[in-house]
Design a protein around this motif. Structure first.
Motif, PDB file in Angstrom:
ATOM      1  N   TYR A 207       4.750   0.802  -2.915  1.00 37.04           N
ATOM      2  CA  TYR A 207       3.666   0.189  -2.126  1.00 37.04           C
ATOM      3  C   TYR A 207       2.813  -0.708  -3.011  1.00 37.04           C
ATOM      4  N   GLN A 208       2.483  -0.238  -4.202  1.00 37.25           N
ATOM      5  CA  GLN A 208       1.660  -1.028  -5.119  1.00 37.25           C
ATOM      6  C   GLN A 208       2.328  -2.357  -5.472  1.00 37.25           C
TER       7      GLN A 208
ATOM      8  N   PHE B   3     -12.194   2.840  -7.243  1.00 40.64           N
ATOM      9  CA  PHE B   3     -13.498   3.415  -7.596  1.00 40.64           C
ATOM     10  C   PHE B   3     -13.428   4.117  -8.950  1.00 40.64           C
ATOM     11  N   GLU B   4     -12.421   4.935  -9.136  1.00 41.44           N
ATOM     12  CA  GLU B   4     -12.337   5.708 -10.373  1.00 41.44           C
ATOM     13  C   GLU B   4     -12.100   4.801 -11.578  1.00 41.44           C
TER      14      GLU B   4
ATOM     15  N   THR C  47      -5.742   3.875   1.325  1.00 45.70           N
ATOM     16  CA  THR C  47      -6.872   4.692   0.892  1.00 45.70           C
ATOM     17  C   THR C  47      -6.738   5.079  -0.573  1.00 45.70           C
ATOM     18  N   ARG C  48      -5.529   5.388  -1.010  1.00 42.83           N
ATOM     19  CA  ARG C  48      -5.333   5.737  -2.429  1.00 42.83           C
ATOM     20  C   ARG C  48      -5.674   4.550  -3.338  1.00 42.83           C
ATOM     21  N   VAL C  49      -5.333   3.334  -2.916  1.00 49.98           N
ATOM     22  CA  VAL C  49      -5.722   2.149  -3.689  1.00 49.98           C
ATOM     23  C   VAL C  49      -7.238   2.104  -3.862  1.00 49.98           C
TER      24      VAL C  49
ATOM     25  N   ASP D 114      -1.315  14.744   0.897  1.00 43.34           N
ATOM     26  CA  ASP D 114      -0.130  14.640   0.045  1.00 43.34           C
ATOM     27  C   ASP D 114      -0.120  13.330  -0.739  1.00 43.34           C
ATOM     28  N   VAL D 115      -0.473  12.227  -0.077  1.00 42.09           N
ATOM     29  CA  VAL D 115      -0.478  10.923  -0.744  1.00 42.09           C
ATOM     30  C   VAL D 115      -1.552  10.872  -1.827  1.00 42.09           C
ATOM     31  N   LEU D 116      -2.742  11.377  -1.509  1.00 43.60           N
ATOM     32  CA  LEU D 116      -3.847  11.362  -2.475  1.00 43.60           C
ATOM     33  C   LEU D 116      -3.717  12.469  -3.513  1.00 43.60           C
ATOM     34  N   ASN D 117      -2.894  13.476  -3.195  1.00 39.70           N
ATOM     35  CA  ASN D 117      -2.719  14.664  -4.049  1.00 39.70           C
ATOM     36  C   ASN D 117      -4.068  15.330  -4.322  1.00 39.70           C
ATOM     37  N   ARG D 118      -4.839  15.474  -3.250  1.00 42.75           N
ATOM     38  CA  ARG D 118      -6.171  16.088  -3.324  1.00 42.75           C
ATOM     39  C   ARG D 118      -6.410  16.927  -2.075  1.00 42.75           C
TER      40      ARG D 118
END
Length: 281
Positions: A254-255, A156-157, A149-151, A185-189
């Motif tokens: 992960y990336q 988008f951004e 999801t963070r990817v 936590d992963v998205l830091n949002r």
């Protein structure tokens, strides 16, 4: 589901979590966003370009693991405690700290929908040992879907579509607080949970109320109806700074795996699929 979540303008993402996952965003402008499912003007809200990305495997991950790989002792423990196996694994996984298991997974058990758009890709675990426990695998699967999801959010951004707020709906959002905290936590949002348990049905009712119009007891605009009938309520999940710090390091790894196996650094997953197909003929 968008109006049910109160998403009637740009800068907000609606994340729908179920067996798979969908990521819906609005923007006034047309952008060239690679690796998404669709883009259409007026596709979700009048006057807005609608963008949709997705993950082809989310809740399916967890069901697959529980159905196929849980030891009898865990099933017996869950039965004694009056829990489902999912609830038992979630409780055990919640006791683990980020990074404690030493595991990292790629969330491609059903291929990759966004941003690689490659159904030939497959899942992967890294870091397993003879000491690896079921709850560690379960948590790594949750973390993998959060990294995926963070990817998508960053894609988008980086394509010029800002995301200042994330709303979440779907069965998982209401049933699994551990998953939602890991996502935050992963998205830091901050993640805001949609109040309705039936967002799609409520969204349909919102559109119907607008079609009826104000004179018939409805509303004159989708935004007005969504404000009155939908929204996220007061439930949300905030990122924990220390967890986010560790997840930033894990996400960097992960990336690397994502690009190595997904962007032609190593085509082994596709070669295995070819051999598998040949063996079945």
């Amino acid at each position: 589901a968008l109006p049910a979540a109160g998403v009637t303008e740009g800068g907000k993402m609606l994340l729908i979590l179920g067996t798979s996952a969908a990521h819906l965003v609005l923007d006034r402008d047309k952008h060239d966003v690679k690796g998404i499912l669709c883009m259409a003007k007026d596709g979700m809200m009048p006057g807005w370009y609608a963008y949709e990305a997705g993950q082809s495997c989310c809740g399916d991950h967890f069901k697959w693991f529980v159905d196929q790989y849980i030891p009898a002792a865990y099933e017996e423990e869950a039965h004694r405690q009056g829990l489902s196996v999912h609830q038992l694994l979630t409780a055990k996984a919640a006791k683990l700290r980020p990074g404690e298991s030493g595991l990292l997974a790629l969330d491609w058990w059903n291929g990759n929908r966004s941003v690689l758009m490659d159904s030939e890709l497959s899942g992967m675990f890294l870091g397993m040992t003879l000491q690896t426990r079921p709850e560690e695998i379960y948590r790594a699967l949750i973390e993998a879907t959060a990294f995926g999801t963070r990817v998508i959010v960053e894609n988008f951004e980086n394509s010029g579509i800002p995301i200042r707020e994330i709303c979440v709906c779907g069965g998982i959002a209401k049933k699994n607080p551990l998953l939602m905290q890991i996502y935050a936590d992963v998205l830091n949002r901050e993640l805001r949970i949609v109040e309705s348990d039936q967002a799609n049905a409520l969204g349909t009712a919102i559109f119907a109320a607008v079609a009826a119009g104000k004179n018939a007891g409805g509303y004159s605009s989708i935004a007005e109806a969504a404000h009155a009938m939908g929204g996220t309520g007061n439930r949300s999940y905030l990122p924990e700074n220390e967890n986010s710090r560790i997840y930033n390091a894990l996400y960097a790894e992960y990336q690397k795996l994502h690009d190595y196996f997904g962007r032609c650094g190593n085509n082994v997953m596709r070669r295995l699929k070819t051999l598998q197909t040949a063996a079945k003929i």
